[in-house]
Design a protein around this motif. Structure first.
Motif: not given
Length: 101
Positions: A21-35
């Motif tokens: 996941v190549r997102a600049a916002d670490e929150a997006i990476v964490r949210k996708l990981a949670a799913f």
């Protein structure tokens, strides 16, 4: 060899493995990981309009185009590649069980 590309370039019905996941916002990476959107996870593209719907195991996740463009995958060349992988393993398993009986 399969190329690595974002989910937005995959077609509906495509089966792929998440590479990163190549997102600049670490929150997006964490949210996708949670799913369950993690490297090595197998996903299926269910829908691409108006939102991208991605199946991860028994969960279907809807994301917008911006989020979908951050998920990079390595797709199977075709559904027949996946079928060969799955059914080839299944047939080996059935043959092994028959030998044991």
């Amino acid at each position: 060899m399969s190329e690595i590309l974002p989910v937005v370039l995959c077609r509906v019905g495509q089966i792929a493995n998440v590479v990163e996941v190549r997102a600049a916002d670490e929150a997006i990476v964490r949210k996708l990981a949670a799913f369950g959107i993690l490297p090595g996870t197998q996903i299926t593209i269910i829908q691409n309009s108006p939102a991208y719907v991605i199946r991860v195991e028994h969960t279907e996740l809807a994301v917008d185009r911006i989020i979908a463009s951050t998920i990079f995958v390595k797709k199977f060349q075709s559904c027949t590649d996946y079928n060969k992988l799955f059914y080839g393993s299944w047939n080996k398993f059935v043959t092994l069980i028959k030998r044991m009986l």
